[in-house]
Motif scaffolding. Sequence first.
Motif, PDB file in Angstrom:
ATOM      1  N   ALA A 130       0.844  -1.200   0.000  1.00 26.17           N
ATOM      2  CA  ALA A 130       0.000   0.000   0.000  1.00 26.17           C
ATOM      3  C   ALA A 130       0.873   1.241   0.000  1.00 26.17           C
ATOM      4  CB  ALA A 130      -0.917   0.001   1.226  1.00 26.17           C
ATOM      5  N   ILE A 131       0.276   2.355  -0.420  1.00 27.56           N
ATOM      6  CA  ILE A 131       0.949   3.655  -0.364  1.00 27.56           C
ATOM      7  C   ILE A 131       0.009   4.650   0.300  1.00 27.56           C
ATOM      8  CG2 ILE A 131       2.406   3.264  -2.385  1.00 27.56           C
ATOM      9  CD1 ILE A 131       0.443   4.913  -4.029  1.00 27.56           C
ATOM     10  N   LYS A 132       0.590   5.646   0.937  1.00 24.15           N
ATOM     11  CA  LYS A 132      -0.215   6.675   1.581  1.00 24.15           C
ATOM     12  C   LYS A 132      -0.996   7.465   0.534  1.00 24.15           C
ATOM     13  CE  LYS A 132       1.955   7.649   6.021  1.00 24.15           C
ATOM     14  NZ  LYS A 132       2.464   8.733   6.898  1.00 24.15           N
ATOM     15  N   THR A 133      -2.210   7.825   0.875  1.00 26.42           N
ATOM     16  CA  THR A 133      -3.007   8.614  -0.055  1.00 26.42           C
ATOM     17  C   THR A 133      -2.574  10.066  -0.019  1.00 26.42           C
ATOM     18  OG1 THR A 133      -5.239   9.250  -0.712  1.00 26.42           O
ATOM     19  CG2 THR A 133      -4.824   9.042   1.653  1.00 26.42           C
ATOM     20  N   SER A 134      -2.543  10.677  -1.175  1.00 28.95           N
ATOM     21  CA  SER A 134      -2.241  12.118  -1.242  1.00 28.95           C
ATOM     22  C   SER A 134      -3.515  12.925  -1.441  1.00 28.95           C
ATOM     23  CB  SER A 134      -1.270  12.392  -2.400  1.00 28.95           C
ATOM     24  OG  SER A 134      -1.820  11.947  -3.631  1.00 28.95           O
ATOM     25  N   ASP A 135      -4.623  12.240  -1.660  1.00 26.67           N
ATOM     26  CA  ASP A 135      -5.904  12.902  -1.844  1.00 26.67           C
ATOM     27  C   ASP A 135      -6.654  12.998  -0.519  1.00 26.67           C
ATOM     28  OD1 ASP A 135      -5.609  13.116  -4.624  1.00 26.67           O
ATOM     29  OD2 ASP A 135      -6.371  11.077  -4.920  1.00 26.67           O
ATOM     30  N   THR A 136      -7.525  13.978  -0.438  1.00 22.50           N
ATOM     31  CA  THR A 136      -8.437  14.046   0.700  1.00 22.50           C
ATOM     32  C   THR A 136      -9.531  13.003   0.504  1.00 22.50           C
ATOM     33  OG1 THR A 136      -8.021  16.387   1.095  1.00 22.50           O
ATOM     34  CG2 THR A 136     -10.104  15.487   1.925  1.00 22.50           C
ATOM     35  N   ILE A 137      -9.775  12.198   1.531  1.00 26.17           N
ATOM     36  CA  ILE A 137     -10.784  11.148   1.469  1.00 26.17           C
ATOM     37  C   ILE A 137     -12.052  11.639   2.167  1.00 26.17           C
ATOM     38  CG2 ILE A 137     -11.332   8.764   2.047  1.00 26.17           C
ATOM     39  CD1 ILE A 137      -9.054   9.075   0.035  1.00 26.17           C
ATOM     40  N   ILE A 138     -13.185  11.467   1.504  1.00 31.09           N
ATOM     41  CA  ILE A 138     -14.453  11.859   2.124  1.00 31.09           C
ATOM     42  C   ILE A 138     -15.352  10.639   2.265  1.00 31.09           C
ATOM     43  CG2 ILE A 138     -14.313  14.216   1.202  1.00 31.09           C
ATOM     44  CD1 ILE A 138     -16.408  13.400  -0.891  1.00 31.09           C
TER      45      ILE A 138
END
Length: 445
Positions: A130-138
């Motif tokens: 897995a990789i860290k998300t760079s997007d805002t998650i809603i």
Amino acid sequence: MCDFAFVLLAGGSGTRLDSPIPKQFIRVAGKTIVEHSFACLHSFAPDARIVITVPADALEHARDLFKNTRAEVIVGGSSRQASSYAALKHLRADPPKNVILHDSARPFLSHQIIHDVVEALAAHEAVDVAIKTSDTIIVERDGFIQSIPKRDHIYRGQTPQAFRFDALISSYEELGQDKVGEFTDDCGIYMACHPMGQVRIVKGSSENIKITDSIDLVLADELFRIRQQQLTPNLMGLDLKGKNSVVFGGSMGIGKAIVQILEEAGSTVHSVSRRSGCDITDHAQVASTIDGLVREWGHIDNVINAAGLLIKSPLEQQSPADVAQQVSVNLLGSLNVAQCSHAALKASHGMLLQFSSSSFTRGRADYSAYSACKAAIVNLTQALSDEWKDDGIRVNCVVPGRTDTSMRRANFSGEDQRTLLSPYEVALASAKLLSSSDTGIIARV
């Protein structure tokens, strides 16, 4: 002996890609996507078992693709989970200690990620990438944002995923076929049956993309180009002794340098140019040249087209004859060379090598006709590498950077020659590509 087996999941239909064929069988950079993914796994562990799950109607085609490998190609299921289960049941007759499952739609898996997964699997029963998300998650409910979780602990899952074989197959059997469809990956299935179990996370890569939509194919194509330009120059030596090579545009610049390097490497070389009586814009002259060399040599191993023409000035200031001449040399000439070379290269399982320009990625002011033609050469290379693959012909393209040739000096006066590539640097990279078994390569130098 490996204590793990690979499962390559290639059973999808690729409906989101809006393609007439499943995405895993689309060709990119000279191979199908599933072949690229297989190569990632096989090159890491050549002795490991690799089970490939495919749709039932693609079984014969897939087995033909991998007929010269040790891959075990089987029919998958109607879903990802069903395909995983089919592979696990196939392996059960001679079960490995560990199993590593990878989506075939991720053809950019690195050896480093596989190494880290195998290393983590030695100490843990289950491993995910897995990789860290760079997007805002809603979090949505009824069309409105319900919450916005902090990104500190939000990751995007990739593959491969790895498990103790017994733990994963027992999880599938415990849940049954009806319930496994509720999950999107194998880690979810494992965790549902092992609530106290821990899944170790291994760091993935932003390059480990999954080809899902049409835009992903564009990204994949560019990633392959970047990788190819990194790999091709690293070939150690040349394998051209005893080969017969014809070089169109061999009287000057890069073509002349290629002639010299191929001769030094032991290749029999024939240089062709307008000066020698062959204009590549004339189909009959090109055909006569190729046919004559086949009669003289018996066969041709390599056809190299290094001929080119640049007239630098704004398009509106160029005469119709100037534009037509550039299109004729740079595009029509390339088509003539390719068409006339096909029969000879099919007989020898040889290579066609064309030349583009760094301007192919973005048209340049004051040489729009030239840039457009060089972009077409890249597309021609990609198309022919697919068309001619079954004929055993390799088709590749070299994309030189700014190179110190008479054509460049005539159009870009005042440049510091120390900032330019030598034609011999480009020629050596070209000779290395000619020595390879690659096809569909767009190699930047």
